[in-house]
Scaffold this motif. Structure first.
Motif, PDB file in Angstrom:
ATOM      1  N   PRO A 281      57.371  52.866  16.867  1.00  0.00           N
ATOM      2  CA  PRO A 281      57.873  52.086  18.308  1.00  0.00           C
ATOM      3  C   PRO A 281      57.161  50.834  18.017  1.00  0.00           C
ATOM      4  O   PRO A 281      56.402  50.299  17.225  1.00  0.00           O
ATOM      5  CB  PRO A 281      56.936  52.945  19.411  1.00  0.00           C
ATOM      6  N   ARG A 282      57.605  49.841  19.043  1.00  0.00           N
ATOM      7  CA  ARG A 282      57.096  48.389  19.107  1.00  0.00           C
ATOM      8  C   ARG A 282      55.629  48.413  19.260  1.00  0.00           C
ATOM      9  O   ARG A 282      55.065  47.481  18.742  1.00  0.00           O
ATOM     10  CB  ARG A 282      58.146  47.595  19.873  1.00  0.00           C
ATOM     11  N   ASP A 283      55.447  49.308  20.256  1.00  0.00           N
ATOM     12  CA  ASP A 283      53.851  49.272  20.662  1.00  0.00           C
ATOM     13  C   ASP A 283      53.133  50.605  19.776  1.00  0.00           C
ATOM     14  O   ASP A 283      53.402  51.494  20.037  1.00  0.00           O
ATOM     15  CB  ASP A 283      53.762  49.481  22.052  1.00  0.00           C
ATOM     16  N   THR A 284      52.144  50.058  19.026  1.00  0.00           N
ATOM     17  CA  THR A 284      51.734  50.882  18.104  1.00  0.00           C
ATOM     18  C   THR A 284      50.182  51.137  18.585  1.00  0.00           C
ATOM     19  O   THR A 284      49.343  51.831  17.980  1.00  0.00           O
ATOM     20  CB  THR A 284      51.369  50.364  16.589  1.00  0.00           C
ATOM     21  N   THR A 285      49.876  50.774  19.723  1.00  0.00           N
ATOM     22  CA  THR A 285      48.560  50.704  20.355  1.00  0.00           C
ATOM     23  C   THR A 285      48.343  52.369  20.506  1.00  0.00           C
ATOM     24  O   THR A 285      46.991  52.578  20.022  1.00  0.00           O
ATOM     25  CB  THR A 285      48.480  50.108  21.882  1.00  0.00           C
ATOM     26  N   PRO A 286      49.001  53.234  21.142  1.00  0.00           N
ATOM     27  CA  PRO A 286      48.504  54.613  21.025  1.00  0.00           C
ATOM     28  C   PRO A 286      48.144  55.144  19.553  1.00  0.00           C
ATOM     29  O   PRO A 286      47.190  55.928  19.575  1.00  0.00           O
ATOM     30  CB  PRO A 286      49.907  55.099  21.637  1.00  0.00           C
ATOM     31  N   LEU A 287      49.057  54.856  18.642  1.00  0.00           N
ATOM     32  CA  LEU A 287      48.732  55.244  17.415  1.00  0.00           C
ATOM     33  C   LEU A 287      47.539  54.614  16.613  1.00  0.00           C
ATOM     34  O   LEU A 287      46.578  55.512  16.041  1.00  0.00           O
ATOM     35  CB  LEU A 287      50.098  54.940  16.272  1.00  0.00           C
ATOM     36  N   ALA A 288      47.370  53.390  16.887  1.00  0.00           N
ATOM     37  CA  ALA A 288      46.166  52.683  16.487  1.00  0.00           C
ATOM     38  C   ALA A 288      44.908  53.580  17.125  1.00  0.00           C
ATOM     39  O   ALA A 288      43.793  53.819  16.389  1.00  0.00           O
ATOM     40  CB  ALA A 288      45.909  51.375  16.947  1.00  0.00           C
ATOM     41  N   ALA A 289      44.916  53.723  18.429  1.00  0.00           N
ATOM     42  CA  ALA A 289      43.945  54.542  19.085  1.00  0.00           C
ATOM     43  C   ALA A 289      43.490  55.858  18.396  1.00  0.00           C
ATOM     44  O   ALA A 289      42.438  56.340  18.295  1.00  0.00           O
ATOM     45  CB  ALA A 289      44.025  54.705  20.455  1.00  0.00           C
ATOM     46  N   PHE A 290      44.926  56.482  18.201  1.00  0.00           N
ATOM     47  CA  PHE A 290      44.797  58.042  17.632  1.00  0.00           C
ATOM     48  C   PHE A 290      43.908  57.918  15.976  1.00  0.00           C
ATOM     49  O   PHE A 290      43.125  58.528  15.776  1.00  0.00           O
ATOM     50  CB  PHE A 290      46.167  58.310  17.433  1.00  0.00           C
ATOM     51  N   ILE A 291      44.524  56.702  15.586  1.00  0.00           N
ATOM     52  CA  ILE A 291      43.692  56.342  14.126  1.00  0.00           C
ATOM     53  C   ILE A 291      42.220  56.158  14.145  1.00  0.00           C
ATOM     54  O   ILE A 291      41.502  56.866  13.511  1.00  0.00           O
ATOM     55  CB  ILE A 291      44.430  55.368  13.417  1.00  0.00           C
ATOM     56  N   THR A 292      41.749  55.630  15.163  1.00  0.00           N
ATOM     57  CA  THR A 292      40.439  55.458  15.412  1.00  0.00           C
ATOM     58  C   THR A 292      39.850  56.721  15.785  1.00  0.00           C
ATOM     59  O   THR A 292      38.518  56.893  15.388  1.00  0.00           O
ATOM     60  CB  THR A 292      40.168  54.401  16.551  1.00  0.00           C
ATOM     61  N   GLN A 293      40.402  57.640  16.603  1.00  0.00           N
ATOM     62  CA  GLN A 293      39.851  58.946  16.851  1.00  0.00           C
ATOM     63  C   GLN A 293      39.720  59.747  15.544  1.00  0.00           C
ATOM     64  O   GLN A 293      38.635  60.551  15.278  1.00  0.00           O
ATOM     65  CB  GLN A 293      40.783  59.481  17.852  1.00  0.00           C
TER      66      GLN A 293
END
Length: 165
Positions: free
Chosen positions: A119-131
């Protein structure tokens, strides 16, 4: 004409029929599918249900875990040399499946009706990666091999490839 059609997803199978309807080729598609050997990747990804909705049925259905090995097993006894096998993709290419079909001397044609994309906004995926990197999860399960390169692409953008791996 194809010797066989391999239908990997219900979404792709429905899109195939929708595209045929838009071009007024729905009856022609039904004729082609009826005249050829249909293999569905199993009931879990739902090409079986999508075919049934169109009044069609696969000759063979792959078994669990519905991977390439099980799809290829459904081709047993079918002469593929010089014959065309049309493969409805599942959002990305399946190189292993294509290689094996070509090894059996089939002419492989890919039907890419949709693609998996970030998706254009990868912020949720980046947050998941941090977790993931902080050990928040005990385990992570992926449902598609196409998700892995995207995960590592976003992890690389945030300097987390090592911890994710």
């Amino acid at each position: 004409l194809p010797v066989a059609f391999i239908l990997l997803t219900g979404v792709g199978t429905r899109l195939l029929f929708a595209a045929a309807q838009l071009s007024r080729g729905g009856s022609a598609l039904r004729q082609v599918l009826t005249a050829n050997f249909l293999i569905a990747r199993g009931p879990k990804p739902n090409p079986v249900v999508a075919l049934r909705a169109e009044g069609l049925q696969a000759e063979r259905v792959a078994t669990e875990p519905y991977a390439s090995t099980e799809v290829l097993a459904q081709l047993a006894g079918l002469e593929l040399a010089e014959g065309m096998v049309a493969v409805q993709q599942h959002g990305g290419s399946n190189r292993d499946l294509y290689r094996e079909l070509e090894a059996r001397e089939a002419v492989v044609r890919s039907l890419a009706l949709y693609r998996w994309a970030l998706p254009r906004d990868t912020t949720p995926l980046a947050a998941f990666i941090t977790q993931v990197c902080t050990g928040y999860f005990d385990a992570v399960v992926f449902t598609s091999q196409d998700q892995m390169p995207d995960l590592f692409q976003v992890a690389a953008a945030h300097g987390n490839v090592g911890p994710v791996r």
